[in-house]
Design a protein around this motif. Structure first.
Motif, short mmCIF file in Angstrom:
data_model
loop_
_atom_site.label_atom_id
_atom_site.label_comp_id
_atom_site.label_asym_id
_atom_site.label_seq_id
_atom_site.Cartn_x
_atom_site.Cartn_y
_atom_site.Cartn_z
N GLU A 24 54.65 29.98 32.07
CA GLU A 24 54.32 29.76 30.67
C GLU A 24 53.48 28.51 30.46
N VAL A 25 53.28 27.74 31.51
CA VAL A 25 52.51 26.50 31.42
C VAL A 25 51.07 26.80 31.80
N ASP A 26 50.15 26.19 31.10
CA ASP A 26 48.73 26.34 31.36
C ASP A 26 48.40 25.98 32.80
N THR A 27 47.43 26.67 33.38
CA THR A 27 47.05 26.44 34.78
C THR A 27 46.61 25.00 34.99
N GLY A 28 45.81 24.46 34.07
CA GLY A 28 45.36 23.08 34.20
C GLY A 28 46.51 22.10 34.15
N ALA A 29 47.49 22.37 33.28
CA ALA A 29 48.66 21.49 33.18
C ALA A 29 49.48 21.54 34.46
N GLN A 30 49.57 22.71 35.08
CA GLN A 30 50.29 22.83 36.34
C GLN A 30 49.63 22.00 37.44
N LEU A 31 48.30 22.05 37.50
CA LEU A 31 47.58 21.28 38.51
C LEU A 31 47.74 19.78 38.30
N VAL A 32 47.63 19.34 37.04
CA VAL A 32 47.75 17.92 36.72
C VAL A 32 49.17 17.43 36.99
N ALA A 33 50.16 18.24 36.65
CA ALA A 33 51.56 17.85 36.84
C ALA A 33 51.99 17.91 38.30
N GLY A 34 51.16 18.52 39.15
CA GLY A 34 51.51 18.61 40.56
C GLY A 34 52.47 19.74 40.86
N LEU A 35 52.63 20.69 39.93
CA LEU A 35 53.52 21.83 40.17
C LEU A 35 52.94 22.78 41.20
N THR A 36 51.64 22.77 41.33
CA THR A 36 50.97 23.59 42.32
C THR A 36 49.84 22.78 42.93
N SER A 37 49.61 22.95 44.21
CA SER A 37 48.54 22.18 44.86
C SER A 37 47.30 23.02 45.09
N LEU A 39 45.06 26.66 43.94
CA LEU A 39 44.82 27.59 42.85
C LEU A 39 44.49 28.95 43.45
N ASP A 40 45.20 29.95 42.99
CA ASP A 40 44.98 31.31 43.44
C ASP A 40 43.53 31.71 43.11
N PRO A 41 42.80 32.37 44.02
CA PRO A 41 41.39 32.73 43.75
C PRO A 41 41.22 33.57 42.48
N ASP A 42 42.16 34.47 42.22
CA ASP A 42 42.06 35.28 40.99
C ASP A 42 42.24 34.41 39.74
N GLU A 43 43.17 33.46 39.82
CA GLU A 43 43.40 32.56 38.70
C GLU A 43 42.20 31.63 38.50
N ALA A 44 41.62 31.17 39.62
CA ALA A 44 40.42 30.32 39.53
C ALA A 44 39.27 31.07 38.88
N LEU A 45 39.11 32.33 39.21
CA LEU A 45 38.06 33.16 38.60
C LEU A 45 38.31 33.33 37.10
N ARG A 46 39.57 33.54 36.72
CA ARG A 46 39.93 33.70 35.31
C ARG A 46 39.63 32.43 34.53
N TYR A 172 33.53 22.24 36.43
CA TYR A 172 33.11 23.13 37.50
C TYR A 172 33.18 22.42 38.85
N THR A 173 33.37 23.21 39.90
CA THR A 173 33.36 22.66 41.25
C THR A 173 31.92 22.34 41.64
N ARG A 174 31.74 21.66 42.75
CA ARG A 174 30.38 21.29 43.17
C ARG A 174 29.49 22.51 43.35
N THR A 175 30.01 23.56 43.94
CA THR A 175 29.19 24.75 44.16
C THR A 175 28.87 25.47 42.86
N GLU A 176 29.77 25.40 41.88
CA GLU A 176 29.53 26.05 40.60
C GLU A 176 28.60 25.25 39.69
N GLN A 177 28.55 23.95 39.87
CA GLN A 177 27.76 23.08 39.00
C GLN A 177 26.27 23.39 39.04
#
Length: 196
Positions: A24-37, A39-46, A172-177
């Protein structure tokens, strides 16, 4: 019972039935909080598609309008700005020059401000002042008024390219920029086409 323990007991009682899963927590909030290290490729694409839908069109439209603004003085000459505001040829030339002089002079202070203040807020202030100055062209009846609004346009536009580069690097990541910067910078060409 002390005041602190009664306050803590009240908080526990208040939130006793509340549970929160990480889904239920936003993906960005999960990354910032350190809940996940990672990112799933499908989630990154979304997430990237969501950013592309919301931020990229805004940056493209703003860069397009601001580039068109740089070239509108030529169109205004065709439509009779010199006669309407009683400009001499020298004064008309100064209107074009003062924009680029103020752009060059204020580009460095604008870049410093982008580093010291929140980028979104600083860009919003500059875009708002730019829009007011642009709309104020319609009220100008002489050289002095036009000189002031052209000066303000240069001051505000000094933050746009650097600010958009910072915003692109934030989302964006370096390759996406590379591709995304190309998209909004491409608006220079389309701005030129719409002037014709």
């Amino acid at each position: 019972m002390s005041l602190e323990s009664s306050s803590a007991a009240h908080k526990d009682e208040k939130h006793a039935g509340v549970s929160l899963s990480t889904r239920e927590v936003d993906t960005g909030a999960q990354l910032v909080a350190g809940l996940t290290s990672t990112l799933d490729p499908d989630e990154a694409l979304r997430v990237r598609r969501k950013i592309d839908r919301h931020i990229m069109p805004l940056m493209c439209v703003l860069y397009w309008i601001q580039f068109m603004d740089k070239t509108t003085l030529g169109s205004a000459a065709i439509l009779g700005i010199q006669e309407a505001t009683h400009l001499t040829t020298n004064q008309y030339n100064w209107l074009g020059t003062v924009f680029y002089l103020s752009y060059l002079l204020f580009e460095y202070p604008q870049n410093l401000a982008l580093q010291r203040f929140p980028v979104g807020k600083w860009m919003s202030i500059n875009i708002f002042v730019w829009a007011v100055a642009l709309a104020s062209h319609a009220a100008c009846k002489n050289f002095a008024g036009l000189l002031v609004v052209r000066l303000l346009l240069g001051v505000c536009e000094g933050s746009i390219t650097a600010g958009f580069l910072i915003v692109s690097s934030m989302f964006y990541t370096r390759t996406e920029q590379t591709l995304r910067v190309g998209y909004w910078f491409l608006m220079n060409g389309t701005g030129t086409l719409t002037e014709m």
